[in-house]
Design an enzyme around this catalytic site. Structure first.
Site, PDB file in Angstrom:
ATOM      1  N   ASP C  20     -19.818   7.773 -46.879  1.00  0.00           N
ATOM      2  CA  ASP C  20     -20.233   6.787 -45.876  1.00  0.00           C
ATOM      3  C   ASP C  20     -20.760   7.449 -44.615  1.00  0.00           C
ATOM      4  O   ASP C  20     -21.868   7.149 -44.164  1.00  0.00           O
ATOM      5  CB  ASP C  20     -19.058   5.877 -45.489  1.00  0.00           C
ATOM      6  CG  ASP C  20     -18.717   4.866 -46.568  1.00  0.00           C
ATOM      7  OD1 ASP C  20     -18.688   5.249 -47.758  1.00  0.00           O
ATOM      8  OD2 ASP C  20     -18.464   3.701 -46.223  1.00  0.00           O
ATOM      9  N   ARG C  99      -5.518   6.698 -34.540  1.00  0.00           N
ATOM     10  CA  ARG C  99      -6.814   6.269 -33.983  1.00  0.00           C
ATOM     11  C   ARG C  99      -6.971   6.571 -32.493  1.00  0.00           C
ATOM     12  O   ARG C  99      -7.996   7.113 -32.082  1.00  0.00           O
ATOM     13  CB  ARG C  99      -7.043   4.770 -34.233  1.00  0.00           C
ATOM     14  CG  ARG C  99      -7.178   4.391 -35.688  1.00  0.00           C
ATOM     15  CD  ARG C  99      -8.347   5.071 -36.363  1.00  0.00           C
ATOM     16  NE  ARG C  99      -8.128   5.095 -37.804  1.00  0.00           N
ATOM     17  CZ  ARG C  99      -8.807   5.849 -38.648  1.00  0.00           C
ATOM     18  NH1 ARG C  99      -9.759   6.665 -38.222  1.00  0.00           N
ATOM     19  NH2 ARG C  99      -8.539   5.816 -39.928  1.00  0.00           N
ATOM     20  N   ASP C 128      -9.390  -0.691 -38.143  1.00  0.00           N
ATOM     21  CA  ASP C 128      -9.702   0.600 -37.536  1.00  0.00           C
ATOM     22  C   ASP C 128     -10.874   0.540 -36.592  1.00  0.00           C
ATOM     23  O   ASP C 128     -10.894   1.220 -35.568  1.00  0.00           O
ATOM     24  CB  ASP C 128      -9.910   1.660 -38.618  1.00  0.00           C
ATOM     25  CG  ASP C 128      -8.573   2.060 -39.210  1.00  0.00           C
ATOM     26  OD1 ASP C 128      -7.561   1.940 -38.491  1.00  0.00           O
ATOM     27  OD2 ASP C 128      -8.533   2.467 -40.368  1.00  0.00           O
ATOM     28  N   SER C 184      -9.126   3.027 -51.691  1.00  0.00           N
ATOM     29  CA  SER C 184      -9.536   3.798 -50.523  1.00  0.00           C
ATOM     30  C   SER C 184      -8.312   4.483 -49.921  1.00  0.00           C
ATOM     31  O   SER C 184      -7.226   3.928 -49.905  1.00  0.00           O
ATOM     32  CB  SER C 184     -10.200   2.826 -49.538  1.00  0.00           C
ATOM     33  OG  SER C 184      -9.989   3.215 -48.218  1.00  0.00           O
TER      34      SER C 184
END
Lengths: 414, 414, 414, 414
Positions: C20, C99, C128, C184
């Protein structure tokens, strides 16, 4: 407890000069104690010299009179201002805040006098015995408390005021202006509180003459006072009366001045029924003139300068704090923690609130801050500023997502 | 969106008759929509006949005018009375409560008209767009919202009032008494709210002329009104004016009457800065006359009849409810749940509160209940009753146990 | 957006080396941006050299690779350990904590590179994107975010993995070991998280092969490890493995060691459905080996050393903190405040907890503290100590007072 | 208290057949009471016939043995399952839940026997005296409690176990298998709890032999059991063991079956230090096999079917409920209210959870519901569905608004 041939035990008695504690002083001596009287000046109406003389006359070995007013304002009332706390949404905690202040000073005297007993005249049904004793236990673990109104040998002997008066008579305890009280009063810098007597019927309006601290709002001045209260760190640092061109600084002076102004305008009267710690409902009337003004002002500047999510957390802490203080837990781990957190939350509570005082009302008429979260351009109806209106559409649709899911489930259940 | 050769899409427009929604009505037709106007009567000042005529004159296919006043009081204001909710401690939620009521009725019209679009004139920075749209999404999942003030093709064309006036002129939209507004007003049964314009400077006191719902307290009647409000299940069921010998029942009539009395005595004005859902601070002035009287009365009877530990839980629910309503979440799972729980908490909230209304103040002067938790004998200073004062000593010592442990640890750390 | 004749705009792209973000890197260049890649080492499995080479190969002007592991443990995981926070009671926040750490370092790079754009490969449905962007907006107000998965020009062009693979093919983007992923994965020092693919059916048990961080508990060691974790101020400062005679200090080393031990014993697997910030329910599987051990140990030492009323307040803060972190609000005023308060609450959280690790379980087997509130004499069934049993009778009777009042009212209603 | 020439007062004694309550029975008779013994079967290990005989042998006028097991599960354990409550995050409240159930049945016996005294053998330092007595006071206001372990005439006479044994000897009280207990045990359907004795040193691991309800996890079965628990309204209604092809329905049978399975797999052991109501820290070890399985299952199905904002409110109620139950407030206004609200919150908690039981672990492996809020299409990484990714951008930017304002203020302060 203490026998005459042993070294007498010293007891520090919270002494007010009134009928109850005067009788208790004499009674304690009768029980063989060495009595040291203690009187804290927390701003109550009192002829301190007279009380001192009386204590000695009744046989106190010593009386300590401490002026705690500065400390009361700075260390107890100011944290309360920061907190916006009201017990059960309405009671401003005037008595609750004074108790730990008094107890702390009294414990200091007990240590100085090497006394292992502390005594007071609070009744066995009220909150004050709890507040007072919890503070003493926390600050002087192992202290022994003599609470005569909870001792059968005392309360069975003195079943009411007449018994005390008779005892006073026997023991040459002067009664001063012995008026028949129709209710009980407690007063300090922060408030007058009234309970008992005719107030015990919760549907009866108190007589107008009861209220002693504030002017009857219906008779208060027809001219408002306009004032500006400046806060730093959530605490008042300056009051300017723009009507009368007066400027006040200093914690105690600010509070005394606002008390006077609030009293003049009939501000801060409430008549409530509250839930005592011990579980019963009780009716109290309170006059908190300066406190009511500061409450309104602080609430306004806080909302002006504090982020909305922080406000929510602080609302919870405020409710906790009200309960802790009301329940006498000032010196508890949770209340120390809560005060610490509330104080932290006030970092940015900086600015000035304009108020109009008039016949029982405190109106906020404007506010400003050097570091306000208020953003005139951002909020303006006339200016777009940085703001993208389309973002609000996305915001709403995302918020609606779970509402639509909820509808889906509801329809499935039909 | 809708092309001319296709069947026109129907849009239901929340129409007030004012400049903004009149322009939007015409603009929506210009975009190819079939416009059905909708106007809810929630007690606002409005010439409904005039608005109806105007809607047809501007090309609405139909206008639905719904009298939602009874529903607004019973289904929205009464749950609020039960809740004691104020957003950020001060805002009584007058606008927030009306939005879901209006949206519910509007969605009913959209279903009836088989419309898949709903439109309104709320701005892109405010709370009302959110409250309105969240209610619509919840009640009519999949509905498409046209919010012109968030559409670039609209807000780039109409950059301010002059552009709208010019457009109105071109399109023969009558402006009525086209006064230059110095602030924006929203009104309904519950309150008038003011924002924008001169209010955008948060330090400026609003002009006296702004307040339209209540008498200026400084000019209000010198004679108090004495009233008694009776509650059942936490909801007002009767008001008696003991001064004027008037008795009112019925939800809407009670509310209208208290509005009138509150207005007469200048009750319910506030000037606050609040935190909008979208995060910005905004200044609003509100007049909530009847709501302020009921708030004071309900708070009193609730504390009189509700156990102290239940009060604490309900305080939390009240804060939650205030946020939910302010944020437009009336039809959310959490708000439905909160209302249900609050309603349950009110089972025993039964009784009568006596109030004195005077120059901006609502004074509680007494209360009574057939099932109060207040126990005059138990609380009496003069009667011992069933109560054992010695128990309090044990209670205090057990409460002190952990405070003494805390002291122990503190000393260990020194 | 950026035209070729203008100075190219610099965008800092959170780059992982995967399909990605590799496609996004190339696509951003195609759109005319100058791309600076950024890769934070927060402990994930990664061949950093390989990623660096790949970034340059794809046309990045530069790549910054920051080792954030120490900072991640000390500034993010440790405050979480102090907090005992789990989102919706179960999720240990492994991704949520990483994050803000990544974003903070990335913002530093953006400032250094004078970039006004930041880009990332997070999807438009997840948490996210929110956590990442909120942190960036808070630390670099005015920053412009390019989130290709929310841009129609991107997501309409790349409708799924095949489109990306095709694009990669066209643009010579090497796919590495191009395995078809059945789910994922996100991993960092704290946890592995799995979602999507076969996990999207919430009733299907994940294949055993999915779990990569911990041994299958059914296949884990038959011999427990016994360890002792020592805390100071609520933060782990030492781990001793009494089975293997190993002693570890230092934040990162402690965490790495506990991860290894936890992995060996199959500790910290959960399979949950959680509520994303945007309102949808999502299924995730998590492996948090070291975090699970520390959670159990900290919870034990905290209850051992913290007053019970403080525990209650901290429980509330813990829930708040979990929501704040999950929602990406790390750099918000309320989260800064909450961390500050939680840290204060940990002052006395000092001591050592003994644990037994065995086949998925973390058993607490004992604890000790130099300043514990535990008082062996006070609690003993065999020793009376200072404690007066009679006090408990008073305590109970006072607590019963309102229960008896409640009964009285109930009988009145019958 | 009761003199011999008066009509003897009847006391209902909570009688277990053990040393303490046997001595108390005889002692109460010695004090002149007419003793009625009461024994609730709440699932504890007990030879009820033997106890009955012993009660009569010691002089009880009568013994009531009530099988409360169905009621215990349905009216106490099921509401707890709905609540997800753990006291101080870990204690599953097994004893706390049984006390009000026992007290309610005992009060019924007291009413039937026209007894105004109730007695029990709980110690003066523990929680159980409180739970027990508060329930009695609430259900039978005015009841007089005889708690010998708080009466100086009793505890000064019986200073420890040897004094009781001596007394038993004198009074021909059979001691049964008089083993020296190294700790104290309480058991019921829900759990075994252990405290006192060797457990009083909080750093000492309990001996393996102490745990009687569950297999040592290190010795438990190597083969997991796979089960599916079905909930309706938040309450378990069916358990299917897919490994053993067994299906169980009915409240008591479900709970007994899960206890057996949990015991087999060593599930539900904890070793904690907790804060007693009276403020001291105490160490307890608990085995709650069936409860631990249901806790995990319910938590999973609840999160699967409950809206996220409702989850937050329910989390608060859960914490409140845990405290209320632990503190013995089951029959309080606030606990009745909390149970009512929690029950309402469970309306949609419907569905089935798949679990794997293995060596102390309860693993959730999947779940399904006819009315889940989980929306596979909505959440899918591969399908866009109705969801507009661009909305998330607006959502984030609006959420960022106040964070950017916060940054603005921060910079102003520098």
């Amino acid at each position: 407890m203490a026998s005459s041939d042993k070294q007498k035990e010293t007891v520090v008695l919270a002494y007010s000069g009134g009928l109850d504690t005067s009788c208790i002083l004499v009674w304690l001596k009768e029980q063989g104690y060495d009595v040291v009287a203690f009187l804290a000046n927390v701003g109550q109406e009192c002829d301190f010299d007279e009380v001192e003389k009386k204590a000695y006359a009744l046989g106190a070995r010593k009386i300590h009179i401490c002026d705690c007013r500065e400390e009361f304002v700075s260390d107890y009332i100011w944290p309360w201002v920061q907190s916006n706390a009201k017990y059960e949404n309405r009671y401003m905690l005037g008595t609750s805040l004074a108790r730990p202040c008094i107890a702390k000073n009294m414990v200091a005297v007990a240590k100085q006098e090497n006394a292992s007993f502390i005594s007071h005249g609070a009744t066995g049904k009220g909150n004050d015995q709890i507040r007072f004793e919890l503070a003493c236990y926390a600050l002087l673990p192992g202290v022994k408390i003599l609470a005569p109104w909870r001792l059968p040998e005392f309360y069975n002997r003195f079943k009411g005021r007449p018994d005390l008066v008779k005892y006073a008579d026997e023991k040459n305890i002067s009664l001063g202006v012995a008026k028949t009280k129709l209710w009980s009063i407690d007063d300090n810098l922060m408030h007058n509180s009234y309970e008992g007597g005719m107030l015990e019927n919760p549907s009866t309006e108190p007589e107008a003459v009861m209220w002693q601290r504030t002017t009857d709002p219906t008779k208060a001045s027809d001219t408002p006072d306009l004032i500006a209260v400046t806060f730093d760190g959530g605490v008042p640092v300056k009051v300017v009366n723009t009507t009368e061109k007066v400027k006040i600084t200093g914690a105690l002076d600010i509070f005394l001045y606002l008390n006077q102004l609030g009293g003049k305008h009939g501000i801060g009267r409430v008549d409530i029924v509250e839930s005592r710690f011990i579980g019963m409902k009780s009716r109290g009337c309170y006059e908190t003139p300066g406190g009511s003004i500061l409450f309104a002002a602080h609430e306004d500047i806080e909302t002006f300068t504090m982020d909305k999510e922080l406000i929510k957390i602080k609302q919870c802490l405020s409710v906790q704090f009200a309960n802790q203080v009301y329940y006498g837990m000032w010196f508890s781990p949770e209340c120390e923690f809560t005060r610490f957190c509330i104080n932290k939350s006030q970092e940015n509570v900086i600015g000035t609130v304009n108020l109009k005082l008039f016949k029982g009302n405190v109106y906020v008429t404007g506010r400003e801050s050097p570091i306000s979260l208020y953003n005139e351009e951002l909020v303006s109806l006339d200016v777009q500023g940085d703001y993208e209106p389309m973002d609000a559409g996305g915001f709403i649709k995302i918020n609606a997502l779970r509402l639509q899911e909820h509808s889906r489930v509801k329809r499935m259940k039909m």
